[in-house]
Scaffold this motif. Structure first.
Motif, PDB file in Angstrom:
ATOM      1  N   TYR A 300      33.753  41.775  55.271  1.00  0.00           N
ATOM      2  CA  TYR A 300      33.505  40.503  54.593  1.00  0.00           C
ATOM      3  C   TYR A 300      33.252  40.696  53.098  1.00  0.00           C
ATOM      4  O   TYR A 300      33.521  39.801  52.292  1.00  0.00           O
ATOM      5  N   LYS A 301      32.772  41.856  52.721  1.00  0.00           N
ATOM      6  CA  LYS A 301      32.645  42.156  51.302  1.00  0.00           C
ATOM      7  C   LYS A 301      34.021  42.241  50.651  1.00  0.00           C
ATOM      8  O   LYS A 301      34.240  41.719  49.555  1.00  0.00           O
ATOM      9  N   ALA A 302      34.968  42.900  51.351  1.00  0.00           N
ATOM     10  CA  ALA A 302      36.329  43.012  50.825  1.00  0.00           C
ATOM     11  C   ALA A 302      36.992  41.636  50.742  1.00  0.00           C
ATOM     12  O   ALA A 302      37.723  41.334  49.788  1.00  0.00           O
ATOM     13  N   ILE A 303      36.723  40.783  51.742  1.00  0.00           N
ATOM     14  CA  ILE A 303      37.293  39.433  51.727  1.00  0.00           C
ATOM     15  C   ILE A 303      36.741  38.649  50.544  1.00  0.00           C
ATOM     16  O   ILE A 303      37.473  37.950  49.835  1.00  0.00           O
ATOM     17  N   ALA A 304      35.423  38.754  50.328  1.00  0.00           N
ATOM     18  CA  ALA A 304      34.804  38.021  49.225  1.00  0.00           C
ATOM     19  C   ALA A 304      35.370  38.471  47.890  1.00  0.00           C
ATOM     20  O   ALA A 304      35.656  37.650  47.001  1.00  0.00           O
ATOM     21  N   GLU A 305      35.560  39.779  47.707  1.00  0.00           N
ATOM     22  CA  GLU A 305      36.110  40.294  46.455  1.00  0.00           C
ATOM     23  C   GLU A 305      37.547  39.838  46.248  1.00  0.00           C
ATOM     24  O   GLU A 305      37.945  39.464  45.138  1.00  0.00           O
ATOM     25  N   ASP A 306      38.334  39.865  47.324  1.00  0.00           N
ATOM     26  CA  ASP A 306      39.736  39.450  47.236  1.00  0.00           C
ATOM     27  C   ASP A 306      39.832  37.968  46.899  1.00  0.00           C
ATOM     28  O   ASP A 306      40.598  37.547  46.014  1.00  0.00           O
ATOM     29  N   LEU A 307      39.038  37.160  47.611  1.00  0.00           N
ATOM     30  CA  LEU A 307      39.073  35.724  47.372  1.00  0.00           C
ATOM     31  C   LEU A 307      38.570  35.399  45.966  1.00  0.00           C
ATOM     32  O   LEU A 307      39.123  34.535  45.278  1.00  0.00           O
ATOM     33  N   GLY A 308      37.515  36.117  45.533  1.00  0.00           N
ATOM     34  CA  GLY A 308      37.007  35.898  44.182  1.00  0.00           C
ATOM     35  C   GLY A 308      38.040  36.222  43.128  1.00  0.00           C
ATOM     36  O   GLY A 308      38.180  35.508  42.126  1.00  0.00           O
ATOM     37  N   SER A 309      38.787  37.311  43.345  1.00  0.00           N
ATOM     38  CA  SER A 309      39.831  37.697  42.400  1.00  0.00           C
ATOM     39  C   SER A 309      40.924  36.638  42.304  1.00  0.00           C
ATOM     40  O   SER A 309      41.393  36.303  41.212  1.00  0.00           O
ATOM     41  N   LYS A 310      41.307  36.077  43.456  1.00  0.00           N
ATOM     42  CA  LYS A 310      42.352  35.048  43.459  1.00  0.00           C
ATOM     43  C   LYS A 310      41.863  33.767  42.790  1.00  0.00           C
ATOM     44  O   LYS A 310      42.611  33.099  42.053  1.00  0.00           O
ATOM     45  N   LEU A 311      40.624  33.375  43.045  1.00  0.00           N
ATOM     46  CA  LEU A 311      40.079  32.180  42.402  1.00  0.00           C
ATOM     47  C   LEU A 311      39.973  32.366  40.893  1.00  0.00           C
ATOM     48  O   LEU A 311      40.239  31.451  40.107  1.00  0.00           O
ATOM     49  N   LYS A 312      39.584  33.580  40.461  1.00  0.00           N
ATOM     50  CA  LYS A 312      39.480  33.868  39.035  1.00  0.00           C
ATOM     51  C   LYS A 312      40.843  33.766  38.356  1.00  0.00           C
ATOM     52  O   LYS A 312      40.969  33.207  37.260  1.00  0.00           O
ATOM     53  N   SER A 313      41.892  34.309  39.036  1.00  0.00           N
ATOM     54  CA  SER A 313      43.245  34.237  38.475  1.00  0.00           C
ATOM     55  C   SER A 313      43.701  32.786  38.351  1.00  0.00           C
ATOM     56  O   SER A 313      44.350  32.406  37.366  1.00  0.00           O
ATOM     57  N   MET A 314      43.350  31.977  39.343  1.00  0.00           N
ATOM     58  CA  MET A 314      43.733  30.564  39.298  1.00  0.00           C
ATOM     59  C   MET A 314      43.031  29.852  38.140  1.00  0.00           C
ATOM     60  O   MET A 314      43.644  29.069  37.405  1.00  0.00           O
ATOM     61  N   MET A 315      41.726  30.148  37.926  1.00  0.00           N
ATOM     62  CA  MET A 315      40.977  29.525  36.840  1.00  0.00           C
ATOM     63  C   MET A 315      41.548  29.939  35.483  1.00  0.00           C
ATOM     64  O   MET A 315      41.647  29.127  34.556  1.00  0.00           O
ATOM     65  N   LYS A 316      41.931  31.214  35.347  1.00  0.00           N
ATOM     66  CA  LYS A 316      42.531  31.676  34.104  1.00  0.00           C
ATOM     67  C   LYS A 316      43.840  30.943  33.821  1.00  0.00           C
ATOM     68  O   LYS A 316      44.155  30.600  32.680  1.00  0.00           O
ATOM     69  N   SER A 317      44.624  30.709  34.883  1.00  0.00           N
ATOM     70  CA  SER A 317      45.896  30.014  34.724  1.00  0.00           C
ATOM     71  C   SER A 317      45.665  28.586  34.254  1.00  0.00           C
ATOM     72  O   SER A 317      46.381  28.076  33.378  1.00  0.00           O
ATOM     73  N   VAL A 318      44.652  27.932  34.830  1.00  0.00           N
ATOM     74  CA  VAL A 318      44.325  26.567  34.414  1.00  0.00           C
ATOM     75  C   VAL A 318      43.879  26.554  32.958  1.00  0.00           C
ATOM     76  O   VAL A 318      44.273  25.687  32.171  1.00  0.00           O
ATOM     77  N   ALA A 319      43.032  27.517  32.581  1.00  0.00           N
ATOM     78  CA  ALA A 319      42.549  27.596  31.207  1.00  0.00           C
ATOM     79  C   ALA A 319      43.702  27.813  30.220  1.00  0.00           C
ATOM     80  O   ALA A 319      43.746  27.215  29.145  1.00  0.00           O
ATOM     81  N   ALA A 320      44.665  28.666  30.599  1.00  0.00           N
ATOM     82  CA  ALA A 320      45.814  28.936  29.735  1.00  0.00           C
ATOM     83  C   ALA A 320      46.647  27.670  29.556  1.00  0.00           C
ATOM     84  O   ALA A 320      47.131  27.380  28.441  1.00  0.00           O
ATOM     85  N   ASP A 321      46.823  26.902  30.638  1.00  0.00           N
ATOM     86  CA  ASP A 321      47.573  25.642  30.532  1.00  0.00           C
ATOM     87  C   ASP A 321      46.872  24.665  29.603  1.00  0.00           C
ATOM     88  O   ASP A 321      47.507  23.949  28.829  1.00  0.00           O
ATOM     89  N   GLN A 322      45.542  24.623  29.657  1.00  0.00           N
ATOM     90  CA  GLN A 322      44.778  23.733  28.784  1.00  0.00           C
ATOM     91  C   GLN A 322      44.945  24.095  27.318  1.00  0.00           C
ATOM     92  O   GLN A 322      45.046  23.226  26.446  1.00  0.00           O
ATOM     93  N   LEU A 323      44.975  25.398  27.035  1.00  0.00           N
ATOM     94  CA  LEU A 323      45.159  25.836  25.646  1.00  0.00           C
ATOM     95  C   LEU A 323      46.547  25.459  25.134  1.00  0.00           C
ATOM     96  O   LEU A 323      46.719  25.088  23.972  1.00  0.00           O
ATOM     97  N   ARG A 324      47.565  25.588  26.014  1.00  0.00           N
ATOM     98  CA  ARG A 324      48.927  25.235  25.624  1.00  0.00           C
ATOM     99  C   ARG A 324      49.045  23.754  25.314  1.00  0.00           C
ATOM    100  O   ARG A 324      49.782  23.325  24.450  1.00  0.00           O
ATOM    101  N   ILE A 325      48.306  22.951  26.095  1.00  0.00           N
ATOM    102  CA  ILE A 325      48.364  21.487  25.883  1.00  0.00           C
ATOM    103  C   ILE A 325      47.819  21.120  24.524  1.00  0.00           C
ATOM    104  O   ILE A 325      48.340  20.263  23.814  1.00  0.00           O
ATOM    105  N   LYS A 326      46.704  21.800  24.111  1.00  0.00           N
ATOM    106  CA  LYS A 326      46.136  21.527  22.809  1.00  0.00           C
ATOM    107  C   LYS A 326      47.082  21.947  21.701  1.00  0.00           C
ATOM    108  O   LYS A 326      47.127  21.359  20.633  1.00  0.00           O
TER     109      LYS A 326
END
Length: 326
Positions: A300-326
């Protein structure tokens, strides 16, 4: 000869005799390939006269034989209508493979063949419908007599039959029952030998040798296994519990001791992510990491780390899209 990729799908489309006969031009593609020498093969497209549509299939055979024998190229291999028959290639029931199905000589063409059907000339005399029915009747009687006087081996994968009480023939069988999971078919004792067609599955050789038996398998022994059985076996082998059980055990020390996945699931639910979807994702990750985890906590530690990594990548992608819009 004209070709059409969809014609094979029409090979076994039979027309009811009571249906009104439409006025249309019907073509049949005749092929002779029942010879190892490809130079002696021939294909012939026939546009059927109106009367031939409701006539016997033997008309087509006779026409092909006459055309074949008229060619000097095939002088070394003359055909006779009496020693040939027609057949169609049809898909086997429950399989992706095809088989040749004979056409009786007195069968009505339009009842047996679709327009532009591929029909094959094969060696061996034709049968009439009456002869075919009698043959099937005799085969059924022989089968009933065989089933009445014999028993089948109860070993997995052995298809032999023998007289009740013996003598017992030699047997090659599988130690464990078959597994049917999604489209794969294999034996639990030989998981490395998978098949996706029923005939191929039946032909997987047994991994054990011995003597046939009529003694039934032990009580409680399943005759086949499915996906649920595989998941239960994997859980038992690893000693893992469900995520709910794990969370309950870990949260016994209070709210702060509750594992991150349990807290994340509650937060995601508040954001509109269904619990079923969250659990599905976690179960999928559990399968990915199970082989590398030595215990529940590590898994479950490995699952939490994997899921956290995927959520972080998704948040970075959203942030990058926001910067492009500006």
């Amino acid at each position: 000869a004209e070709t059409n990729d969809n014609r094979h799908k029409l090979q076994c489309s039979y027309r009811q005799a009571s249906d009104p006969i439409e006025v249309f031009v019907m073509k049949i593609f005749l092929h002779y390939e029942d010879n190892e020498n490809s130079d002696l093969h021939k294909s012939l497209k026939i546009t059927l006269p109106k009367s031939w549509k409701t006539g016997p299939a033997s008309n087509l055979l006779q026409q092909f034989v006459e055309s074949y024998n008229a060619s000097a190229s095939f002088a070394s291999n003359p055909l006779t209508a009496e020693q040939c028959h027609l057949a169609q290639r049809c898909q086997k029931e429950g399989s992706d493979k095809t088989e040749m199905v004979d056409i009786c000589s007195d069968a009505v063409v339009i009842d047996e063949m679709a327009d532009r059907a591929d029909v094959y000339i094969c060696h061996g005399p034709s049968q009439t419908k009456a002869q075919k029915e009698e043959q099937l009747r005799q085969q059924e009687e022989e089968k009933k007599a065989m089933l009445k006087n014999t028993v089948s081996c109860t070993h997995f994968g052995c298809q032999k039959r023998f007289p009740k009480g013996g003598p017992y023939p030699e047997c090659q069988y599988h130690r464990l029952p078959p597994v049917f999971h999604e489209t794969a078919k294999y034996w639990a004792c030989c998981p490395q030998k998978k098949a996706y067609d029923w005939d191929d599955f039946q032909n997987i050789p047994g991994c054990q040798k011995g003597t046939c038996t009529e003694i039934k398998q032990e009580d409680g022994q399943k005759m086949f296994l499915g996906g649920t059985d595989l998941r239960e076996q994997a859980a038992e082998a690893s000693g893992l519990k469900s995520i709910d059980d794990f969370n309950k055990a870990q949260s016994a020390g209070g709210a702060e001791a509750a594992p991150v996945l349990e807290r994340l699931q509650r937060v995601m639910s508040e954001l509109g992510v269904e619990k079923e979807l969250f659990d599905q994702v976690v179960e999928g990750m559990k399968k990915e990491h199970a082989s590398n985890a030595s215990n529940e906590a590590d898994l479950y530690k490995a699952i939490a780390e994997d899921l956290g990594s995927k959520l972080k990548s998704m948040m970075k992608s959203v942030a990058a899209d926001q910067l492009r819009i500006k």
